[in-house]
Design a protein around this motif. Structure first.
Motif, PDB file in Angstrom:
ATOM      1  N   TRP A  97     154.121  18.562  52.763  1.00  0.00           N
ATOM      2  CA  TRP A  97     156.179  18.741  52.629  1.00  0.00           C
ATOM      3  C   TRP A  97     156.186  18.543  51.698  1.00  0.00           C
ATOM      4  CZ3 TRP A  97     158.217  21.105  56.308  1.00  0.00           C
ATOM      5  CH2 TRP A  97     160.001  20.468  56.518  1.00  0.00           C
ATOM      6  N   ASP A  98     157.170  19.436  51.091  1.00  0.00           N
ATOM      7  CA  ASP A  98     158.361  19.298  50.411  1.00  0.00           C
ATOM      8  C   ASP A  98     159.373  19.184  51.301  1.00  0.00           C
ATOM      9  OD1 ASP A  98     160.112  19.803  48.444  1.00  0.00           O
ATOM     10  OD2 ASP A  98     159.527  22.335  47.675  1.00  0.00           O
ATOM     11  N   SER A  99     159.859  18.017  51.276  1.00  0.00           N
ATOM     12  CA  SER A  99     160.570  17.269  52.002  1.00  0.00           C
ATOM     13  C   SER A  99     162.611  17.413  50.751  1.00  0.00           C
ATOM     14  CB  SER A  99     161.163  15.577  51.327  1.00  0.00           C
ATOM     15  OG  SER A  99     161.205  14.890  50.481  1.00  0.00           O
ATOM     16  N   ASP A 100     162.602  18.043  49.395  1.00  0.00           N
ATOM     17  CA  ASP A 100     163.476  18.553  48.796  1.00  0.00           C
ATOM     18  C   ASP A 100     163.663  20.483  49.505  1.00  0.00           C
ATOM     19  OD1 ASP A 100     163.514  16.134  47.524  1.00  0.00           O
ATOM     20  OD2 ASP A 100     162.888  17.222  45.959  1.00  0.00           O
ATOM     21  N   ASN A 101     163.103  20.984  49.863  1.00  0.00           N
ATOM     22  CA  ASN A 101     163.018  22.303  49.641  1.00  0.00           C
ATOM     23  C   ASN A 101     162.745  22.220  51.607  1.00  0.00           C
ATOM     24  OD1 ASN A 101     163.680  23.559  47.088  1.00  0.00           O
ATOM     25  ND2 ASN A 101     161.726  22.627  47.086  1.00  0.00           N
ATOM     26  N   GLY A 102     162.710  21.884  51.987  1.00  0.00           N
ATOM     27  CA  GLY A 102     162.347  21.628  54.113  1.00  0.00           C
ATOM     28  C   GLY A 102     161.442  22.461  54.118  1.00  0.00           C
ATOM     29  N   ARG A 103     159.937  22.538  53.374  1.00  0.00           N
ATOM     30  CA  ARG A 103     158.991  23.207  53.466  1.00  0.00           C
ATOM     31  C   ARG A 103     157.444  22.975  53.611  1.00  0.00           C
ATOM     32  NH1 ARG A 103     160.220  27.141  47.788  1.00  0.00           N
ATOM     33  NH2 ARG A 103     158.960  25.629  47.113  1.00  0.00           N
ATOM     34  N   TRP A 104     156.734  23.562  53.729  1.00  0.00           N
ATOM     35  CA  TRP A 104     155.760  23.590  53.699  1.00  0.00           C
ATOM     36  C   TRP A 104     155.333  24.013  52.004  1.00  0.00           C
ATOM     37  CZ3 TRP A 104     153.441  19.148  55.593  1.00  0.00           C
ATOM     38  CH2 TRP A 104     153.844  19.328  57.421  1.00  0.00           C
ATOM     39  N   ASP A 105     154.464  23.195  51.541  1.00  0.00           N
ATOM     40  CA  ASP A 105     153.818  24.207  49.827  1.00  0.00           C
ATOM     41  C   ASP A 105     152.358  23.755  50.331  1.00  0.00           C
ATOM     42  OD1 ASP A 105     155.953  24.537  48.800  1.00  0.00           O
ATOM     43  OD2 ASP A 105     155.355  22.708  47.871  1.00  0.00           O
ATOM     44  N   ALA A 106     151.311  25.092  49.631  1.00  0.00           N
ATOM     45  CA  ALA A 106     150.500  24.580  49.526  1.00  0.00           C
ATOM     46  C   ALA A 106     149.415  23.635  48.861  1.00  0.00           C
ATOM     47  CB  ALA A 106     149.792  26.481  49.250  1.00  0.00           C
ATOM     48  N   THR A 107     148.417  23.461  48.906  1.00  0.00           N
ATOM     49  CA  THR A 107     148.023  22.026  48.147  1.00  0.00           C
ATOM     50  C   THR A 107     147.194  22.639  47.150  1.00  0.00           C
ATOM     51  OG1 THR A 107     146.042  21.746  49.731  1.00  0.00           O
ATOM     52  CG2 THR A 107     148.474  19.964  50.141  1.00  0.00           C
ATOM     53  N   THR A 160     154.456  25.743  63.818  1.00  0.00           N
ATOM     54  CA  THR A 160     155.516  24.977  63.676  1.00  0.00           C
ATOM     55  C   THR A 160     155.828  24.570  65.557  1.00  0.00           C
ATOM     56  OG1 THR A 160     157.248  26.488  63.588  1.00  0.00           O
ATOM     57  CG2 THR A 160     156.645  25.391  62.241  1.00  0.00           C
ATOM     58  N   LEU A 161     157.145  22.868  65.418  1.00  0.00           N
ATOM     59  CA  LEU A 161     157.355  22.655  66.720  1.00  0.00           C
ATOM     60  C   LEU A 161     158.204  23.913  67.144  1.00  0.00           C
ATOM     61  CD1 LEU A 161     157.848  18.913  65.518  1.00  0.00           C
ATOM     62  CD2 LEU A 161     155.372  19.989  67.111  1.00  0.00           C
ATOM     63  N   SER A 162     159.369  24.699  66.388  1.00  0.00           N
ATOM     64  CA  SER A 162     160.098  24.897  66.453  1.00  0.00           C
ATOM     65  C   SER A 162     159.411  26.445  67.295  1.00  0.00           C
ATOM     66  CB  SER A 162     161.301  25.197  65.443  1.00  0.00           C
ATOM     67  OG  SER A 162     160.563  26.088  64.625  1.00  0.00           O
ATOM     68  N   PRO A 209     158.370  18.223  59.590  1.00  0.00           N
ATOM     69  CA  PRO A 209     157.475  17.852  58.743  1.00  0.00           C
ATOM     70  C   PRO A 209     156.507  17.167  59.852  1.00  0.00           C
ATOM     71  CG  PRO A 209     159.178  16.013  58.192  1.00  0.00           C
ATOM     72  CD  PRO A 209     159.499  17.161  58.865  1.00  0.00           C
ATOM     73  N   ASP A 210     156.926  17.514  60.795  1.00  0.00           N
ATOM     74  CA  ASP A 210     155.727  16.466  62.460  1.00  0.00           C
ATOM     75  C   ASP A 210     155.307  18.052  62.752  1.00  0.00           C
ATOM     76  OD1 ASP A 210     157.228  13.984  61.824  1.00  0.00           O
ATOM     77  OD2 ASP A 210     158.700  14.755  63.085  1.00  0.00           O
ATOM     78  N   ALA A 212     146.494  20.661  59.350  1.00  0.00           N
ATOM     79  CA  ALA A 212     144.984  20.943  59.396  1.00  0.00           C
ATOM     80  C   ALA A 212     145.063  21.573  57.851  1.00  0.00           C
ATOM     81  CB  ALA A 212     146.033  23.171  59.047  1.00  0.00           C
ATOM     82  N   ARG A 213     143.228  22.074  58.229  1.00  0.00           N
ATOM     83  CA  ARG A 213     142.684  21.674  56.673  1.00  0.00           C
ATOM     84  C   ARG A 213     141.852  22.681  56.448  1.00  0.00           C
ATOM     85  NH1 ARG A 213     137.821  18.619  59.406  1.00  0.00           N
ATOM     86  NH2 ARG A 213     138.889  20.616  60.847  1.00  0.00           N
ATOM     87  N   ALA A 214     142.046  23.019  54.719  1.00  0.00           N
ATOM     88  CA  ALA A 214     142.322  24.695  54.448  1.00  0.00           C
ATOM     89  C   ALA A 214     140.551  24.036  53.874  1.00  0.00           C
ATOM     90  CB  ALA A 214     142.955  25.152  52.998  1.00  0.00           C
ATOM     91  N   MET A 215     139.602  25.935  54.077  1.00  0.00           N
ATOM     92  CA  MET A 215     138.930  26.158  53.069  1.00  0.00           C
ATOM     93  C   MET A 215     138.781  26.124  51.345  1.00  0.00           C
ATOM     94  SD  MET A 215     136.685  28.669  56.024  1.00  0.00           S
ATOM     95  CE  MET A 215     137.870  30.145  55.596  1.00  0.00           C
TER      96      MET A 215
END
Length: 621
Positions: free
Chosen positions: A453-463, A480-482, A490-491, A497-500
């Protein structure tokens, strides 16, 4: 043996042996050392293949002796003469050519040399790195650099052979491409033919290798040059080289199995004297690696694993009962109490303990508790008097600490406790010399979180990178919950999710990383949306790949392995500059060529550019 003879030499300076005695020979190279004994002058003649002693006798060859009298270190000379066996008491066992010498009949000076700014003939002499980089062409003459560059050459040759033998096609991809998000800042190149536009230098050939899979190449590799405009450190340079490979119709295990076999073959071909510690390579999930080693690139050449001692500090109902306030409050708040055992450090002085505590705080801990194990089996230390007997006994049992050991404990949230102890483990492993320097301890880390989670930009970033596929059983979590991927929180289930994705690590360094990719447009667009990309953003950044997926893309995956890092690890170096011919300094400067440098005014004009300065930086004078 390869014939390396030329008009200037019949043999290299490392080639002559006792079986050549009596033969005529011509050698060319640099004067490594010169010793003048009056009527006898000895020259140690050097090239990258080795060193041969040349003897010039004034009585046998007066003209050659006169020339040799003018010769100094680093002169380039040619010597003609007869190979002669040395007397038994004159044999030099440290040299491959030590049983013979060349009795010179003639010497020709091919090039004179100034006194070099540092000793080239003393491999262990301490030399300021700034001086070495400024005169890199002289530094490369030194034996350590010669050996490292030759090993790097063997490494790349072995990589190529392993891939060609396994059906891979070597394909070069361009260095002028479109800027796309890869996790670091791009180097950009303004276009003269299309003013106002720029190319980017590739951080990696990521999209291009996936497009090669869509194109049906099936198995691709290249020794790729990559560029990242980021802050430098020991294992990072602005330009670097990686083994880049991609395979079609593969699963995660299939890619990892091939890469592991390839690494074994390449290691054996490059450094046959260095054993691989464990085969097959150990495989850890990301969660397991962090829990046991506090890092996703563990050095497995020694133990000292992290131990959760929390269960020894609570009652049957899970209530904290250690008696030590810091431990109890941490556990009550959902944190962790974890420890490592430093072997043989029970006798550490107060100053040494304070140093460890300060190191832990620098790593992010609030403090560091310690217990020193005495010969009697009792534990001493400031925290021992606060701990209940059961708690103290439980810590000792769980950590399996022995007499003479030092138990180091951190109480904090899980992420901080793991990170601090993981870094302390690495630090102490080095201090105590716990790792076998000759071993190669490869391992795999996989099942990384797909997003962070990127709290500054309010989004998910790829690890890792935005193209990684999801573990099949976690595919349902990509929401997403929405209900709207462009309105994440962030919830969101997506955060679980886990990536390959998989990394291969070696002796505490990340050697490379890769993944099985998303190969369907709808799934890739969903992943991009979770990462904050609008449809317009996707088309702008990834349009070619998205469109290509509409024409049929096979399941595919690959990996990129840092060749600079691999060569450094195989030569026991802690900085990749030591295995690069012409590296940059920590500030990104080339001291030898004096780059970067201001462009000519005409170059700015041709590109329609002008320099307006940087308000945050003072102007250079």
């Amino acid at each position: 043996m390869t014939d390396l003879s030329t008009p200037y030499r019949t043999h290299t300076c490392g080639e002559l042996r006792a079986t050549d005695a009596g033969a005529a020979a011509r050698l060319s190279g640099w004067v490594h050392r010169r010793r003048d004994h009056g009527h006898l002058i000895f020259l140690d003649l050097r090239d990258r293949h080795g060193l041969t002693q040349v003897v010039i006798d004034e009585e046998e060859a007066p003209e050659a002796h006169a020339v040799a009298s003018r010769v100094r270190s680093e002169f380039v000379v040619t010597a003609d003469g007869v190979v002669t066996a040395r007397d038994a008491d004159k044999v030099n066992p440290r040299l491959a050519t030590g049983e013979v010498e060349l009795r010179a009949a003639s010497i020709d000076i091919l090039a004179e040399a100034k006194n070099p700014p540092f000793y080239i003939n003393e491999p262990d002499a301490p030399i300021d790195e700034t001086l070495r980089l400024k005169y890199r062409y002289l530094d490369i003459r030194r034996e350590p650099m010669q050996q490292r560059l030759q090993l790097r050459s063997r490494l790349v040759q072995a990589i190529r052979e392993a891939h060609h033998q396994n059906g891979f096609v070597e394909v070069e991809t361009p260095d002028l491409i479109k800027s796309t998000p890869e996790g670091a800042r791009d180097f950009i190149v303004p276009s003269r033919l299309q003013p106002g536009t720029v190319y980017a230098l590739p951080q990696s050939p990521q999209q291009l290798k996936q497009l090669l899979m869509v194109a049906g190449v099936d198995r691709y590799f290249q020794i790729a040059r990559c560029f990242r405009d980021e802050d430098l450190r020991g294992d990072r340079q602005p330009e670097f080289t990686q083994l880049d490979l991609e395979m079609s119709f593969v699963t995660e295990d299939a890619v990892m199995d091939f890469v592991e076999r390839m690494i074994e073959e390449v290691s054996a071909a490059t450094v046959p004297e260095r054993p691989i510690r464990t085969r097959p390579f150990p495989r850890f999930t990301f969660a397991d690696a962090m829990e046991r080693y506090g890092t996703d690139k563990p050095d497995l050449r020694f133990g000292m694993e992290l131990v959760d001692v929390g269960q020894a500090l609570v009652d049957e109902a899970g209530a904290p009962t250690s008696g030590f306030r810091v431990f109890d409050e941490t556990l009550a708040g959902g944190g962790r109490v974890k420890a490592i055992v430093a072997p043989g450090m029970a006798g550490s002085t107060r100053r040494e303990i304070d140093d460890l505590t300060e190191t832990a705080r620098r790593f992010g801990a609030r403090g560091l508790a310690h217990l020193a194990m005495e010969a009697s089996g009792e534990a001493r230390g400031p925290v021992a008097k606060f701990l209940a007997d059961d708690a103290l006994r439980g810590i000792i049992e769980r950590t399996r600490a022995n007499a003479g050991d030092l138990v180091l404990v951190v109480a904090d949230d899980a992420e901080i406790a793991n990170d601090v102890l993981g870094r302390l483990r690495t630090e102490l492993g080095g201090r105590l010399g716990l790792a076998n320097a000759n071993e190669l301890a490869y391992c795999w880390i996989h099942r990384f979180p797909m997003y962070q989670w990127d709290s500054d930009n309010g989004r998910w970033d790829a690890t890792h990178n935005p193209f990684s596929g999801v573990v099949p059983e976690d595919a349902g979590l990509l929401e997403t919950l929405s209900g709207d991927p462009l309105r994440p929180s962030p919830d969101d289930p997506a955060g679980r999710a886990r990536a390959m994705q998989y990394d291969v690590a070696l002796n505490g360094w990340e050697l490379g990383g890769g993944s099985v990719r998303i190969h369907r447009r709808d799934q890739l667009e969903l992943s991009f949306a979770l990462q904050g990309y609008t449809v317009e953003n996707m088309r702008e950044k990834f349009g070619a790949l998205l469109e290509a997926f509409e024409y049929g893309a096979p399941p595919h995956g690959g990996i990129a392995i840092g060749i600079d890092r691999w060569a450094a690890l195989l030569t026991d170096q802690t900085n990749i500059r030591e295995v690069m011919a012409f590296p940059k300094t920590q500030s990104g400067s080339d001291l030898m060529l004096e780059a970067p440098s201001p462009p000519e005014p005409s170059q700015y004009a041709e590109l329609g550019l002008r320099y307006v300065g940087d308000a945050d930086k003072p102007a250079k004078r």
